[in-house]
Scaffold this motif. Structure first.
Motif, PDB file in Angstrom:
ATOM      1  N   GLU A  76     -14.817 -14.199  68.542  1.00 49.53           N
ATOM      2  CA  GLU A  76     -13.810 -14.198  68.645  1.00 49.53           C
ATOM      3  C   GLU A  76     -13.329 -12.834  68.508  1.00 49.53           C
ATOM      4  O   GLU A  76     -11.638 -12.574  68.588  1.00 49.53           O
ATOM      5  N   GLY A  77     -13.708 -11.260  67.541  1.00 49.82           N
ATOM      6  CA  GLY A  77     -13.092 -10.615  67.373  1.00 49.82           C
ATOM      7  C   GLY A  77     -12.791  -9.844  68.964  1.00 49.82           C
ATOM      8  O   GLY A  77     -11.613 -10.002  68.806  1.00 49.82           O
ATOM      9  N   VAL A  78     -13.708  -9.814  70.018  1.00 51.39           N
ATOM     10  CA  VAL A  78     -13.988  -9.089  71.325  1.00 51.39           C
ATOM     11  C   VAL A  78     -12.459  -9.707  71.504  1.00 51.39           C
ATOM     12  O   VAL A  78     -11.721  -8.915  73.089  1.00 51.39           O
ATOM     13  N   SER A  79     -11.921 -11.099  71.784  1.00 49.89           N
ATOM     14  CA  SER A  79     -11.524 -12.009  72.777  1.00 49.89           C
ATOM     15  C   SER A  79      -9.947 -12.271  72.112  1.00 49.89           C
ATOM     16  O   SER A  79      -8.344 -11.673  72.302  1.00 49.89           O
ATOM     17  N   LYS A  80      -9.691 -12.484  70.680  1.00 52.37           N
ATOM     18  CA  LYS A  80      -8.406 -12.351  69.831  1.00 52.37           C
ATOM     19  C   LYS A  80      -8.259 -11.422  68.666  1.00 52.37           C
ATOM     20  O   LYS A  80      -7.148 -10.634  68.800  1.00 52.37           O
ATOM     21  N   GLY A  81      -9.452 -10.461  67.647  1.00 47.60           N
ATOM     22  CA  GLY A  81      -8.926  -9.617  66.977  1.00 47.60           C
ATOM     23  C   GLY A  81      -8.911 -10.441  65.375  1.00 47.60           C
ATOM     24  O   GLY A  81      -9.065 -11.671  65.370  1.00 47.60           O
ATOM     25  N   PHE A  82      -8.967  -9.978  64.659  1.00 52.54           N
ATOM     26  CA  PHE A  82      -8.871  -9.830  63.116  1.00 52.54           C
ATOM     27  C   PHE A  82      -7.663  -9.282  62.469  1.00 52.54           C
ATOM     28  O   PHE A  82      -7.695  -7.696  63.043  1.00 52.54           O
ATOM     29  N   THR A  83      -7.027  -9.884  61.600  1.00 52.36           N
ATOM     30  CA  THR A  83      -6.166  -9.574  60.938  1.00 52.36           C
ATOM     31  C   THR A  83      -6.432  -9.341  59.472  1.00 52.36           C
ATOM     32  O   THR A  83      -6.771 -10.185  58.636  1.00 52.36           O
TER      33      THR A  83
END
Length: 180
Positions: A76-83
């Motif tokens: 999920e991190g490498v495709s969408k990222g986290f905020t």
């Protein structure tokens, strides 16, 4: 029986996964992450990943769900990222950034200047009449959470007036003050 560990992980378009010598590497449009693992086998078929534990020992059962969650967060991190967004509540509390340096004025005698890791994109939003907001974005969920917790730790929200650094949307348990 592990409920989390048994559910398969779907691999989105543009994400490549490499498994060798008990190390999994996930590459995507936002970056690359690696993770060591033990006690489980990783099977990649079509566009899904399944994890199978080695035995029914307590240690292997706990690692089954753990590594499934970690791999899912990496994908999920490498495709969408986290905020993560932090809000500074208090009179005179300010935040600004120059590149990867975050400058916080939190009511102490000196400003707090913090170097942020290069993997994290930092943005400060200051609008008139609203509390300043610090926005942290990265592909590494653990790193974003750790940096956000460190910033929050400089001035935790207090229960009487609610002043301090809090996450956006966080509910602070309030206490009643002295009654005359």
């Amino acid at each position: 029986m592990s409920r989390i560990g048994n559910s398969p992980i779907s691999i989105p378009e543009g994400v490549t996964i490499d498994v060798n010598n008990n190390v999994i590497t996930v590459k995507g449009k936002l970056g690359e992450l690696t993770q060591d693992y033990s006690g489980v086998d990783i099977n990649i078929e079509d566009a899904t990943i399944t994890l199978v534990r080695h035995s029914e020992k307590k240690d292997h059962k706990s690692k089954h769900g753990l590594y499934r969650a970690l791999i899912n967060n990496m994908i999920e991190g490498v495709s969408k990222g986290f905020t993560k967004e932090l809000e500074l509540v208090g009179v005179g509390y300010r935040a600004s950034n120059q590149g990867q340096k975050l400058d916080l004025a939190l009511g102490f005698s000196h400003n707090i200047v913090m170097d942020i890791a290069p993997e994290i994109k930092i943005e400060t939003i200051s609008e008139k009449g609203k509390n300043p907001i610090v926005k942290l974005t990265s592909h590494d969920k653990q790193l974003v959470g750790q940096v956000a917790a460190k910033i929050r730790g400089f001035r935790k929200p207090e229960p009487y007036k609610g002043k301090g650094v809090k996450f956006v949307g966080e509910e602070i348990r309030r206490k009643a003050g002295k009654s005359a």
